[in-house]
Design an enzyme around this catalytic site. Structure first.
Site, PDB file in Angstrom:
ATOM      1  CD  GLU A   1      -2.869  -1.110   2.399  1.00 42.23           C
ATOM      2  OE1 GLU A   1      -4.027  -1.448   2.186  1.00 42.23           O
ATOM      3  OE2 GLU A   1      -2.467  -0.772   3.516  1.00 42.23           O
TER       4      GLU A   1
ATOM      5  CB  CYS B   1       2.973   7.468   3.392  1.00 42.62           C
ATOM      6  SG  CYS B   1       3.469   6.240   4.616  1.00 42.62           S
TER       7      CYS B   1
ATOM      8  CB  CYS C   1       6.772  -5.352   8.639  1.00 44.33           C
ATOM      9  SG  CYS C   1       7.998  -4.567   9.714  1.00 44.33           S
TER      10      CYS C   1
ATOM     11  CB  CYS D   1       5.709  -3.090  16.336  1.00 45.16           C
ATOM     12  SG  CYS D   1       7.398  -2.590  15.987  1.00 45.16           S
TER      13      CYS D   1
ATOM     14  CB  CYS E   1       2.353  -2.177  13.799  1.00 44.99           C
ATOM     15  SG  CYS E   1       2.478  -1.573  12.116  1.00 44.99           S
TER      16      CYS E   1
ATOM     17  N   GLY F   1       6.788  -2.000   6.368  1.00 45.84           N
ATOM     18  CA  GLY F   1       8.163  -2.466   6.274  1.00 45.84           C
ATOM     19  C   GLY F   1       9.144  -1.628   7.063  1.00 45.84           C
ATOM     20  CD  GLU F   2      13.179  -0.408  10.130  1.00 45.57           C
ATOM     21  OE1 GLU F   2      12.219   0.049  10.779  1.00 45.57           O
ATOM     22  OE2 GLU F   2      14.129   0.308   9.741  1.00 45.57           O
TER      23      GLU F   2
ATOM     24  CB  SER G   1       9.826   6.417   9.903  1.00 44.38           C
ATOM     25  OG  SER G   1       9.442   6.006  11.197  1.00 44.38           O
TER      26      SER G   1
ATOM     27  CB  SER H   1       9.175   3.904  15.518  1.00 40.24           C
ATOM     28  OG  SER H   1       8.698   4.361  14.277  1.00 40.24           O
TER      29      SER H   1
ATOM     30  CG  HIS I   1       6.377   3.644  19.370  1.00 36.31           C
ATOM     31  ND1 HIS I   1       5.959   4.864  18.909  1.00 36.31           N
ATOM     32  CD2 HIS I   1       6.578   2.884  18.272  1.00 36.31           C
ATOM     33  CE1 HIS I   1       5.900   4.844  17.580  1.00 36.31           C
ATOM     34  NE2 HIS I   1       6.275   3.658  17.171  1.00 36.31           N
TER      35      HIS I   1
ATOM     36  CB  CYS J   1       0.666   5.930  11.774  1.00 37.08           C
ATOM     37  SG  CYS J   1       1.276   7.491  11.218  1.00 37.08           S
TER      38      CYS J   1
HETATM   39  N1  SAH Z   1       9.279   0.376  10.298  1.00 34.59           N
HETATM   40  C1  SAH Z   1       9.436   1.813  10.268  1.00 34.59           C
HETATM   41  C2  SAH Z   1       8.553   2.453   9.240  1.00 34.59           C
HETATM   42  C3  SAH Z   1       7.072   2.395   9.558  1.00 34.59           C
HETATM   43  S1  SAH Z   1       6.603   3.970  10.081  1.00 34.59           S
HETATM   44  C4  SAH Z   1       9.243   2.354  11.661  1.00 34.59           C
HETATM   45  O1  SAH Z   1       8.911   1.572  12.564  1.00 34.59           O
HETATM   46  O2  SAH Z   1       9.467   3.516  11.899  1.00 34.59           O
HETATM   47  C5  SAH Z   1       5.013   3.775  10.678  1.00 34.59           C
HETATM   48  C6  SAH Z   1       4.823   4.506  11.991  1.00 34.59           C
HETATM   49  O3  SAH Z   1       3.491   4.249  12.477  1.00 34.59           O
HETATM   50  C7  SAH Z   1       5.776   3.987  13.032  1.00 34.59           C
HETATM   51  O4  SAH Z   1       6.175   5.016  13.897  1.00 34.59           O
HETATM   52  C8  SAH Z   1       4.890   3.006  13.747  1.00 34.59           C
HETATM   53  O5  SAH Z   1       5.385   2.680  14.985  1.00 34.59           O
HETATM   54  C9  SAH Z   1       3.575   3.740  13.792  1.00 34.59           C
HETATM   55  N2  SAH Z   1       2.425   2.883  14.055  1.00 34.59           N
HETATM   56  C10 SAH Z   1       2.338   1.553  13.914  1.00 34.59           C
HETATM   57  N3  SAH Z   1       1.121   1.108  14.291  1.00 34.59           N
HETATM   58  C11 SAH Z   1       0.410   2.184  14.672  1.00 34.59           C
HETATM   59  C12 SAH Z   1      -0.925   2.365  15.127  1.00 34.59           C
HETATM   60  N4  SAH Z   1      -1.773   1.352  15.233  1.00 34.59           N
HETATM   61  N5  SAH Z   1      -1.327   3.626  15.420  1.00 34.59           N
HETATM   62  C13 SAH Z   1      -0.481   4.677  15.264  1.00 34.59           C
HETATM   63  N6  SAH Z   1       0.776   4.561  14.806  1.00 34.59           N
HETATM   64  C14 SAH Z   1       1.231   3.317  14.518  1.00 34.59           C
END
Ligand code: SAH
Length: 364
Positions: free
Chosen positions: A91, A104, A111, A115, A118, A172-173, A202, A225, A227, A353
């Site tokens: 996507e 984006c 991935c 996490c 996600c 993805g990362e 990111s 990220s 968190h 996100c």
């Molecule tokens: N893998 C990379 C790129 C993805 S960025 C990374 O982790 O940074 C996507 C962002 O959305 C990340 O900061 C991720 O932690 C956040 N994210 C994931 N699930 C989410 C959710 N359910 N609500 C809000 N943000 C979320």
């Protein structure tokens, strides 16, 4: 499988066209359409109809094909579900904002990071995307804005302007696919003229990857990220933290921002959990955690983006109340930490996100 003309070198495209008995200049015409993101051959208005039909039988234009396109109710956000040549789906999201049009992009199909909050990681990793597969996402968005015009649309048109910003924050990362992602960013800069400062990568905190970016040397924006402010809590929600500890991630990130004199972006999802009474209890979003986060970030040149958790059905979290979000932010501000609450876009089409995922035709 039909060849993907976007992946051809100029010499290959020339050979392909002349093998069809066509004059060479057709190759240049086709290239121009490919670079604009033409989804198929029928739009290539300056080619004779029978050539377009013939091409359609023999080849495809881009390495991504649009399966569905969802528009948010406010008209600002468009989510594309795209299919790759091998059938994998990814996507990407186009956001029309006051500062420009931002795309984006996904860097992997699926991935591996796991996490807990996600959606993108629910089915694990399928594979890395190629440079062209990532670039084609941006071109698809650009085509959405421009259509078959060679230039951007005028002021007042909802699709005014070109893609001006790119965030590598989709599925993805990116730092598990560093080489192709760097190749992608170079192409963005060279082919589309997108400045380094308009590109944001990111990462969940792959420390060696951050040092690879420093070695690469381009002044993009880096987002971490984060968190959670402690290793203990972060390891509970982000398995990668067992490998790369928070302090090491922040040290690497500091080295990156120092090298480019950039402000570091910190992403912090605000998570709650439902208790047995059905009430939401704060998880990483308590006042104590805000203080702890401020302790960690004091003295750093950073901006904290607070992201109230976006719903993912399979995940056992809840979004905190608006009050809780503001209380958290107030503590950071009082402690002198730059903070803003991220405005979520496209929640109604599952494009906010953490909501991006494989194989989702409904868009939730
Ligand atoms: N893998 C990379 C790129 C993805 S960025 C990374 O982790 O940074 C996507 C962002 O959305 C990340 O900061 C991720 O932690 C956040 N994210 C994931 N699930 C989410 C959710 N359910 N609500 C809000 N943000 C979320």
């Amino acid at each position: 499988m039909k060849p993907i003309l976007f992946n051809f070198s100029d010499a290959e495209l020339n050979a392909f066209v002349t093998d069809m008995g066509q004059p060479r200049f057709r190759a240049a015409q086709i290239r121009q359409w490919l670079n604009r993101g033409a989804p198929d051959f029928s739009v290539m208005k300056n080619l004779p109809m029978d050539l377009r039909n013939q091409l359609d039988q023999m080849a495809v234009t881009l390495p991504v094909k649009i399966i569905t396109k969802l528009e948010s109710a406010d008209g600002e956000t468009t989510k594309f579900l795209l299919e790759l040549a091998d059938g994998n789906k990814i996507e990407c999201v186009l956001m029309r904002t006051t500062y420009g049009n931002s795309v984006c992009v996904s860097s992997q199909a699926g991935c591996a990071m796991g996490c807990r909050f996600c959606a993108s990681t629910l089915l694990g990793l399928q594979r890395n995307l190629t440079t062209n597969e990532i670039l084609a996402q941006v071109l698809t968005a650009q085509w959405e804005l421009r259509g078959d015009r060679g230039t951007s649309r005028p002021n007042g048109d909802p699709n005014n302007g070109d893609v001006s910003h790119v965030v590598i924050m989709g599925t993805g990362e990116p730092l598990q696919n560093t080489e192709n992602v760097i190749g992608f960013m170079e192409r963005l800069n060279q082919d589309l003229g997108i400045g380094w400062r308009r590109i944001t990568l990111s990462t969940c905190g792959i420390v060696p990857g951050i040092y690879d970016l420093i070695k690469w040397g381009r002044p993009i924006n880096l987002a971490i990220s984060m968190h959670a402010p402690t290793d203990e809590m972060r390891s509970q929600i982000m398995p990668i933290n067992n490998k790369y500890k928070l302090d090491d991630v922040l040290t690497a990130a500091d080295a990156f921002t120092a090298a480019h004199n950039r402000q570091l972006m910190i992403e912090y999802i605000l998570l709650g959990r439902r208790n047995e009474m059905g009430e939401t209890e704060l998880y990483n979003a308590t006042p104590e955690m805000a203080e702890c986060l401020a302790d960690k970030l004091t003295g750093k040149n950073c901006m904290v983006n607070l992201i109230p958790w976006n719903a993912v059905d399979e995940r056992d979290f809840a979004a905190p109340s608006g009050n809780a979000v503001h209380r958290f932010q107030d503590i950071l501000i009082k402690r002198g930490i730059h903070t803003r609450i991220r405005r979520e876009r496209g929640t109604d089409i599952g494009s906010a996100c953490g909501q991006l995922r494989l194989n989702n035709h409904q868009g939730n």
